[in-house]
Design an enzyme around this catalytic site. Structure first.
Site, PDB file in Angstrom:
ATOM      1  N   PHE A 140     -41.867   9.882   8.221  1.00 27.83           N
ATOM      2  CA  PHE A 140     -41.234   8.569   8.337  1.00 27.83           C
ATOM      3  C   PHE A 140     -40.131   8.657   9.380  1.00 27.83           C
ATOM      4  CE2 PHE A 140     -38.249   5.195   7.746  1.00 27.83           C
ATOM      5  CZ  PHE A 140     -39.084   4.093   7.669  1.00 27.83           C
ATOM      6  N   ASP A 225     -35.358  15.103  12.945  1.00 28.65           N
ATOM      7  CA  ASP A 225     -34.907  13.790  12.465  1.00 28.65           C
ATOM      8  C   ASP A 225     -34.121  14.023  11.175  1.00 28.65           C
ATOM      9  OD1 ASP A 225     -34.527  11.336  11.303  1.00 28.65           O
ATOM     10  OD2 ASP A 225     -36.535  10.576  11.757  1.00 28.65           O
ATOM     11  N   LYS A 254     -27.836   6.337   9.502  1.00 30.82           N
ATOM     12  CA  LYS A 254     -27.520   6.078   8.097  1.00 30.82           C
ATOM     13  C   LYS A 254     -26.058   6.399   7.748  1.00 30.82           C
ATOM     14  CE  LYS A 254     -32.113   5.584   6.360  1.00 30.82           C
ATOM     15  NZ  LYS A 254     -33.365   6.272   6.576  1.00 30.82           N
TER      16      LYS A 254
HETATM   17  C1  LIG Z   1     -34.363   5.683   7.539  1.00 33.06           C
HETATM   18  C2  LIG Z   1     -34.988   6.658   8.458  1.00 33.06           C
HETATM   19  C3  LIG Z   1     -35.278   6.321   9.796  1.00 33.06           C
HETATM   20  C4  LIG Z   1     -35.104   4.937  10.352  1.00 33.06           C
HETATM   21  O1  LIG Z   1     -33.807   4.458  10.284  1.00 33.06           O
HETATM   22  P1  LIG Z   1     -33.534   2.865  10.420  1.00 33.06           P
HETATM   23  O2  LIG Z   1     -32.047   2.781  10.525  1.00 33.06           O
HETATM   24  O3  LIG Z   1     -34.088   2.234   9.177  1.00 33.06           O
HETATM   25  O4  LIG Z   1     -34.239   2.410  11.647  1.00 33.06           O
HETATM   26  C5  LIG Z   1     -35.793   7.323  10.610  1.00 33.06           C
HETATM   27  N1  LIG Z   1     -36.015   8.550  10.144  1.00 33.06           N
HETATM   28  C6  LIG Z   1     -35.760   8.911   8.871  1.00 33.06           C
HETATM   29  C7  LIG Z   1     -36.019  10.307   8.425  1.00 33.06           C
HETATM   30  C8  LIG Z   1     -35.256   7.968   7.982  1.00 33.06           C
HETATM   31  O5  LIG Z   1     -35.038   8.307   6.702  1.00 33.06           O
END
Ligand SMILES: *Cc1c(COP(=O)(O)O)cnc(C)c1O
Length: 399
Positions: A140, A225, A254
């Site tokens: 994701f 990520d 985040k």
């Molecule tokens: C939440 C998330 C994203 C995307 O972040 P948004 O601010 O919702 O665009 C990308 N990678 C990971 C691992 C995430 O948990």
């Protein structure tokens, strides 16, 4: 207005791209939130780890108020007095050399993809338009077209083609598959250190170390990520530290703002970000002084309030408590720091009903992939609150 009135408005006027629990929250403080009827709940999702510092943290709130009374947005056409300090402090914290600030997590991912492609052409010598990026199944990384182009989740992709080419998908946790998929045109491997949305999938021990070695040996950029796993969530500042490695590019978002404002960043310890020149990438709001002031305080709070160590300690207590719960429908309990999951067997008939039950008992959680519940409370949680949660989880899951 009643809760049902707010819900009706959302249903009538909003696109139905979420299926939330029917709780209408109006206030939050630390690990707690209150709905419009005054019911109190513990937030065990933390906005997918965006409120690691707890809801409405007073220090971050004050920093935001102070800044918004002075200056909020200049665009990057001009400089501002917060950006350089934000860069310096974030680099010092994460041991990085360069930062590129964006807003959402998906934008940070997109930025990294652009930068490594350009690096591939200009530095590595990959022929024009041939760059390949390797990613993992069940990943994701966000919701944009290019990102869902390499998703393996049907719901994320179906109906959204045509897709962006240039990605190869391999199984998560399999370093051999990475080695076998590399070609002279491979520019990067993009991976989550722990797959959060997939249901807190922790790779086999040594995986990240092997991945690091393979990337180095093949002159490939390792992009981690850490948008969900980073900034203390797993009991380390960055999840890469569990295996003592350093990515070439680290993505954070985040909790970078403690939930006050969308702030993300691409961090780099190589010259990959150096390939971007004026006019080639940007964002109107990226790096704005309000975002920078909020993020500066949010990362100070993480460190100065010892939230990273607390995540490790409280995570252990939480996990141990979950392991004591007896329910033959539980398949597995797993986690690192305060990123924890309970996976049910298919015979349990889905985790949603447990989330509804937990809500009745005062805990807000959300199922992921039908049969998994993630427990990820704010990192400010203390041992009494962990025990309070465990009592209620035990009650809800044993029935
Ligand atoms: C939440 C998330 C994203 C995307 O972040 P948004 O601010 O919702 O665009 C990308 N990678 C990971 C691992 C995430 O948990």
């Amino acid at each position: 207005m009643q809760q049902s009135d707010y819900i009706k408005l959302e249903e009538k006027y909003g696109a139905h791209n979420y299926k939330p629990l029917d709780v209408v929250i109006e206030r939050g403080e630390g690990v707690w939130v209150w709905d419009v009827d005054g019911n109190k709940y513990m937030d065990c999702l933390s906005a997918y780890s965006a409120v690691n510092q707890g809801h409405c943290h007073p220090r971050i709130r004050q920093a935001m108020i102070d800044q918004l009374q002075k200056l909020t947005l200049t665009s990057r056409a001009f400089r501002n007095d917060q950006l350089g300090l934000f860069y310096e402090e974030l680099c010092a914290l994460t041991n990085s050399h360069k930062v590129l600030p964006m807003n959402s997590g998906a934008e940070a991912v997109e930025t990294a993809i652009k930068a490594v492609r350009k690096w591939g052409y200009e530095v590595k010598g990959v022929p024009e338009d041939r760059a390949e990026i390797i990613v993992c199944g069940d990943n994701f990384h966000g919701r944009t077209i290019s990102i869902v182009s390499f998703s393996t989740d049907l719901g994320s992709r179906r109906g959204f083609g045509p897709f962006t080419p240039g990605f190869k998908i391999i199984p998560f946790g399999n370093a051999g598959a990475l080695e076998a998929t590399i070609t002279p045109n491979t520019v990067a491997f993009l991976v989550e250190p722990i797959q959060g949305e997939a249901g807190v999938i922790i790779p086999p021990e040594g995986y990240l170390k092997e991945v690091r070695e393979i990337c180095t040996a093949n002159n490939i950029t390792l992009i981690l990520d850490e948008i969900q796993t980073g900034l203390g969530r797993t009991g380390k500042l960055l999840a890469e530290e569990h295996e003592g490695i350093e990515a070439d590019i680290t993505l954070v978002g985040k909790a970078l703002s403690g939930g006050f404002y969308p702030v993300s960043a691409v961090l780099s310890n190589t010259e990959v970000l150096g390939v971007l020149r004026p006019g080639e990438h940007g964002s109107t709001f990226g790096g704005n002084p309000l975002a920078c002031a909020v993020a500066r305080e949010a990362i100070k709070v993480l460190v100065e309030e010892n939230l990273i160590v607390n995540a490790a300690d409280m995570g252990q207590r939480f996990l141990a408590g979950l392991e004591r719960i007896k329910n033959s429908k539980i398949k597995e309990v797993r986690g690192r720091g305060l990123l924890i999951a309970v996976e049910f067997k298919p015979s349990a008939g889905g985790a949603r009903k447990y989330c509804e039950q937990l809500k009745e008992n005062g805990l807000l959680c959300k199922e992921t992939h039908d049969n998994i519940i993630r427990f990820a409370p704010p990192l400010v949680i203390n041992s009494e609150q962990v025990d309070w949660a465990l009592d209620r989880i035990s009650e809800s899951l044993s029935s």
